[in-house]
Design a protein around this motif. Sequence first.
Motif, PDB file in Angstrom:
ATOM      1  N   ARG A 139      44.559  33.051  46.389  1.00  0.00           N
ATOM      2  CA  ARG A 139      43.983  32.299  45.273  1.00  0.00           C
ATOM      3  C   ARG A 139      42.547  32.716  44.924  1.00  0.00           C
ATOM      4  O   ARG A 139      42.172  32.693  43.730  1.00  0.00           O
ATOM      5  N   PRO A 140      41.680  33.101  45.884  1.00  0.00           N
ATOM      6  CA  PRO A 140      40.313  33.488  45.523  1.00  0.00           C
ATOM      7  C   PRO A 140      40.232  34.622  44.510  1.00  0.00           C
ATOM      8  O   PRO A 140      39.205  34.788  43.847  1.00  0.00           O
ATOM      9  N   TRP A 141      41.303  35.418  44.371  1.00  0.00           N
ATOM     10  CA  TRP A 141      41.284  36.563  43.449  1.00  0.00           C
ATOM     11  C   TRP A 141      42.244  36.375  42.271  1.00  0.00           C
ATOM     12  O   TRP A 141      42.488  37.312  41.513  1.00  0.00           O
ATOM     13  N   LYS A 142      42.772  35.173  42.111  1.00  0.00           N
ATOM     14  CA  LYS A 142      43.761  34.934  41.063  1.00  0.00           C
ATOM     15  C   LYS A 142      43.180  35.175  39.677  1.00  0.00           C
ATOM     16  O   LYS A 142      43.832  35.752  38.799  1.00  0.00           O
ATOM     17  N   GLU A 143      41.956  34.737  39.461  1.00  0.00           N
ATOM     18  CA  GLU A 143      41.347  34.869  38.133  1.00  0.00           C
ATOM     19  C   GLU A 143      40.673  36.222  37.951  1.00  0.00           C
ATOM     20  O   GLU A 143      40.800  36.856  36.906  1.00  0.00           O
ATOM     21  N   SER A 144      39.957  36.659  38.946  1.00  0.00           N
ATOM     22  CA  SER A 144      39.158  37.890  38.812  1.00  0.00           C
ATOM     23  C   SER A 144      39.963  39.154  39.033  1.00  0.00           C
ATOM     24  O   SER A 144      39.607  40.233  38.538  1.00  0.00           O
ATOM     25  N   SER A 217      33.540  31.784  53.415  1.00  0.00           N
ATOM     26  CA  SER A 217      33.613  31.334  52.014  1.00  0.00           C
ATOM     27  C   SER A 217      32.238  30.927  51.479  1.00  0.00           C
ATOM     28  O   SER A 217      31.948  31.108  50.293  1.00  0.00           O
ATOM     29  N   ARG A 218      31.351  30.414  52.341  1.00  0.00           N
ATOM     30  CA  ARG A 218      30.033  29.958  51.877  1.00  0.00           C
ATOM     31  C   ARG A 218      29.177  31.111  51.338  1.00  0.00           C
ATOM     32  O   ARG A 218      28.240  30.897  50.575  1.00  0.00           O
ATOM     33  N   ASP A 219      29.500  32.345  51.743  1.00  0.00           N
ATOM     34  CA  ASP A 219      28.751  33.505  51.263  1.00  0.00           C
ATOM     35  C   ASP A 219      29.136  33.884  49.838  1.00  0.00           C
ATOM     36  O   ASP A 219      28.492  34.763  49.237  1.00  0.00           O
ATOM     37  N   TYR A 220      30.169  33.249  49.307  1.00  0.00           N
ATOM     38  CA  TYR A 220      30.665  33.621  47.975  1.00  0.00           C
ATOM     39  C   TYR A 220      30.803  32.391  47.087  1.00  0.00           C
ATOM     40  O   TYR A 220      31.701  32.287  46.273  1.00  0.00           O
ATOM     41  N   PRO A 228      34.664  37.600  46.690  1.00  0.00           N
ATOM     42  CA  PRO A 228      34.766  37.998  48.094  1.00  0.00           C
ATOM     43  C   PRO A 228      35.577  39.278  48.257  1.00  0.00           C
ATOM     44  O   PRO A 228      36.499  39.541  47.473  1.00  0.00           O
ATOM     45  N   PRO A 229      35.267  40.086  49.260  1.00  0.00           N
ATOM     46  CA  PRO A 229      36.084  41.271  49.535  1.00  0.00           C
ATOM     47  C   PRO A 229      37.392  40.856  50.199  1.00  0.00           C
ATOM     48  O   PRO A 229      37.392  40.043  51.127  1.00  0.00           O
TER      49      PRO A 229
END
Length: 527
Positions: A139-144, A217-220, A228-229
Amino acid sequence: MKENLQRLVNDLWKGSGLQRHFSGETTYRPQLAEKGHARTIVLFFIVVFIGTCVSVRWIDTSIISSGGVSLKALLTSSNSPEESEDEGFVIPLNCSQVNNLSQVCSTSFPATFPSGSFPTGATTKQCPHYFRWIHEDLRPWKESGITREMVERARTKSNFRLVLVDGRLYYEKYSSSFQTRDVFTLWGILQLLRRYPGRLPDFDIMFNCNDRPVIRSRDYEGPNATAPPPLFHYCGDDWTLDIVFPDWSFWGWPEINIKPWIPLLKDLKEGNQRIKWDKREPYAYWKGNPKVCKARQDLVRCNVTDKQDWNGRFYVQNWVRESRQGFKKSNLADQCTHRYKVYIEGAAWSVSEKYILACDSPTLLVTPHFYDFFTRSLLPGHHYWPIKDNDKCRSIKFAVDWGNKHKNQALAIGKAGSNFIQEELKMNNVYDYMFHLLSEYSKLLRYKPTIPPQAVELCSEVMACPAGGLKKVYMMESMVKGPTYRSPCMLPPPFDPPALEAFLKEKENSKTQVEKMERQFSDKIKN
């Protein structure tokens, strides 16, 4: 490229007790197989197998006598019921070219097959519930989407990089991993490609083989945060974004004599039947290395003494001594001897969880902080009994006392956990999870993967032909014999927010109910 391949073989086996058997002048040509070439390869294998009278179970004499060889007919010819689910036909390893590295990966196993050789329609078999977490992990990369730059940023945290291009796998090593975690992870991915050749889209992944997840996750977070990578790993937690992937032990863990999952699962099932549950020792059992974390050291303090019995029987595992003694006292199939088994994390999540759950004995699961790819779908009070991590001794004593008084309910929990492992975690489901995870990941790529300049082609022959000892045995035991004719299970859709919230609430309510029972029990003792 020749030097890269030589270095790959050295790196994979360095320090692992394996000896390299490659010699002579070599020429390495990483040409990619085209469809026409793949078709020629398939027909070549069929002719060779028949002409040399190789004993393979899928050859149908009626097909041979007809004068025509149909690949589809071979795929659907008679197999035993057990084989028919997992195998289409057999293509053995080709180690005859071991001294000529130019052919090790180019002709030993086709990267693609003619169109129409395998089913392309949707399967009617639904994947298990835990496949839904694939969508959450991505999910963290779903949009980007995922760019090459994002992938490159994970390099400093990775042990290796894997790139699939036109059905062929390329590997670049960055750092060594503990024992043979990287070796058997790579082997597992190669077996996925043998199982579903040409059916996975191109991908480009970074992989970390260490204990703890590392992409915080807090770094992004925040308005100026970068994406995030993406980094693949064996476990995750609520504070990291690592993409969870099946661990190396499914294909074997030779350093501690743990077999690959298929033969081990059979052993565990047989071992589970040796002693009926009500005849087992009425205590909680755990055996492991307590030195890896404080939580395990606390657990060992709950052991029985001449002054106190918390219903626990806990044993320290000395792996060095076990290795010297031939692992005579660490056979997992011999450990279904107590009515209850304790699972507790080590430095992070532990691969022991699936072995512990495989017994009919209810798993007393100390509150976990990490998860692997399947454990998020386990329900407290149904698949296992939750144990407080901040009051382990009392929590374990109550669980055992309650179970011994409510045997039918306790046994039901034990059977639900073991049935989950025996049925939902079969090896074909593990492969299908890998297939869907890599396929969904590939859909997010915003670039076409290309072969990194320093990468070398990786195939089953490169890894297995020079191997020796127990590593060779486990590779042969876990090797996919050939492509399967069945389609992967059908990936369930993502959780919609209300459904995910309801599922998580159900888990929390079940845990709260057990804790309430514990408090009532403690209050009775005090009064």
